[in-house]
Scaffold this motif. Sequence first.
Motif, PDB file in Angstrom:
ATOM      1  N   ILE A 177       0.830  -1.203   0.000  1.00 12.80           N
ATOM      2  CA  ILE A 177       0.000   0.000   0.000  1.00 12.80           C
ATOM      3  C   ILE A 177       0.864   1.253   0.000  1.00 12.80           C
ATOM      4  O   ILE A 177       0.620   2.207  -0.760  1.00 12.80           O
ATOM      5  N   ARG A 178       1.903   1.271   0.816  1.00 10.71           N
ATOM      6  CA  ARG A 178       2.738   2.474   0.908  1.00 10.71           C
ATOM      7  C   ARG A 178       3.444   2.775  -0.415  1.00 10.71           C
ATOM      8  O   ARG A 178       3.734   3.934  -0.721  1.00 10.71           O
ATOM      9  N   GLU A 179       3.718   1.709  -1.213  1.00 11.37           N
ATOM     10  CA  GLU A 179       4.375   1.917  -2.503  1.00 11.37           C
ATOM     11  C   GLU A 179       3.441   2.630  -3.478  1.00 11.37           C
ATOM     12  O   GLU A 179       3.873   3.521  -4.225  1.00 11.37           O
TER      13      GLU A 179
ATOM     14  N   GLU B  55      -0.880   7.093  -6.387  1.00 15.02           N
ATOM     15  CA  GLU B  55      -2.131   6.436  -6.760  1.00 15.02           C
ATOM     16  C   GLU B  55      -3.282   6.761  -5.810  1.00 15.02           C
ATOM     17  O   GLU B  55      -4.422   6.393  -6.061  1.00 15.02           O
ATOM     18  N   GLY B  56      -2.987   7.454  -4.730  1.00 16.50           N
ATOM     19  CA  GLY B  56      -4.044   7.826  -3.795  1.00 16.50           C
ATOM     20  C   GLY B  56      -3.559   7.712  -2.366  1.00 16.50           C
ATOM     21  O   GLY B  56      -2.401   7.356  -2.096  1.00 16.50           O
ATOM     22  N   SER B  57      -4.457   8.001  -1.443  1.00 14.40           N
ATOM     23  CA  SER B  57      -4.134   7.910  -0.031  1.00 14.40           C
ATOM     24  C   SER B  57      -4.086   6.450   0.415  1.00 14.40           C
ATOM     25  O   SER B  57      -4.483   5.536  -0.326  1.00 14.40           O
ATOM     26  N   LYS B  58      -3.615   6.251   1.653  1.00 12.00           N
ATOM     27  CA  LYS B  58      -3.575   4.900   2.210  1.00 12.00           C
ATOM     28  C   LYS B  58      -4.980   4.300   2.229  1.00 12.00           C
ATOM     29  O   LYS B  58      -5.174   3.127   1.889  1.00 12.00           O
TER      30      LYS B  58
ATOM     31  N   THR C 191      -0.980  -8.798  -0.470  1.00 11.67           N
ATOM     32  CA  THR C 191      -2.093  -9.019  -1.395  1.00 11.67           C
ATOM     33  C   THR C 191      -1.549  -9.723  -2.627  1.00 11.67           C
ATOM     34  O   THR C 191      -0.680  -9.195  -3.326  1.00 11.67           O
ATOM     35  N   VAL C 192      -2.082 -10.922  -2.894  1.00  8.77           N
ATOM     36  CA  VAL C 192      -1.522 -11.808  -3.915  1.00  8.77           C
ATOM     37  C   VAL C 192      -2.592 -12.134  -4.947  1.00  8.77           C
ATOM     38  O   VAL C 192      -3.764 -12.378  -4.603  1.00  8.77           O
ATOM     39  N   VAL C 193      -2.211 -12.164  -6.218  1.00 11.60           N
ATOM     40  CA  VAL C 193      -3.131 -12.508  -7.302  1.00 11.60           C
ATOM     41  C   VAL C 193      -3.520 -13.974  -7.183  1.00 11.60           C
ATOM     42  O   VAL C 193      -2.662 -14.853  -7.026  1.00 11.60           O
ATOM     43  N   ARG C 194      -4.836 -14.245  -7.262  1.00  7.44           N
ATOM     44  CA  ARG C 194      -5.327 -15.609  -7.118  1.00  7.44           C
ATOM     45  C   ARG C 194      -5.070 -16.432  -8.372  1.00  7.44           C
ATOM     46  O   ARG C 194      -5.041 -15.919  -9.481  1.00  7.44           O
TER      47      ARG C 194
END
Length: 264
Positions: A30-32, A38-41, A65-68
């Motif tokens: 998220i921080r990246e 890309e927006g706020s946290k 967060t991983v792609v299924r």
Amino acid sequence: MAPKWRELADKLAEQIKRGEYAPGQQLPQIRELVAAGEGSKSTVHQAYKALEAEGLVTSSRGHGTVVREHVPLKRLGIARYDKAKWRDGDEVAFIADRVASGRGYRRNEQTQTVSRVVAPPEVAAAHGLPEGAEVYARARLVKEGDQPTHTLTSYYRPEHVEGTRLVDPTPGPAGRGGGFRVLYDAGYEIDHMKERLFARAATPDEVKQLQLPPGEPVVELHRTTYTAAGVVVEYAIGVHAASRFAWEYDFKVPDSAKDREGEQ
């Protein structure tokens, strides 16, 4: 105008579909994405939650967060019950699905508990039993590796299965050929089936047992299995993770008008 988190979710979803993020690959932290403008946290977090609800990613502590993986198992229709598979061989239904999908399997990926219970009303009605009658419930949980795919609970009349391998809770199919072979050896050869399917929201217990991502529905299966004489030898209820199966049916198209002409 769509909110910022929705725009970001759509952008990431498109990148996943194009293969820019491969199955099993972790999305940026998220921080990246915040640092990339890309927006706020909060915006990025909402976008990731939307992707998870849509079944595109999974999120877990320590893994991000991983792609299924999106290669569902084939859930065969008529072909999975071919007598040659279980009567003459050792290819029970869930294994037939794995073979058709080109996937490996271990027999102990099916576990079960067996108990003698008062038949639920729907089960009693299917078996033609009076209220309060008892049946054997053989409840299975099937996994692919470490990931659960579905549950299936079969209900049997005690006089059909008492003393057979169908009341043995040992993990795996009920011996060579599985449950249908057990019934066959006991003199109850299966002849035809009726299956009913419907989709619904998962219960909290199903979310936990099947390890479902938020918002994923389940497909519930009700199967009635008959002998040629019309005796019900199994009534089964299955609960399947919707995204983990592709239901496949291959059958001859009936022509009832032609059949009626042949009877005259």
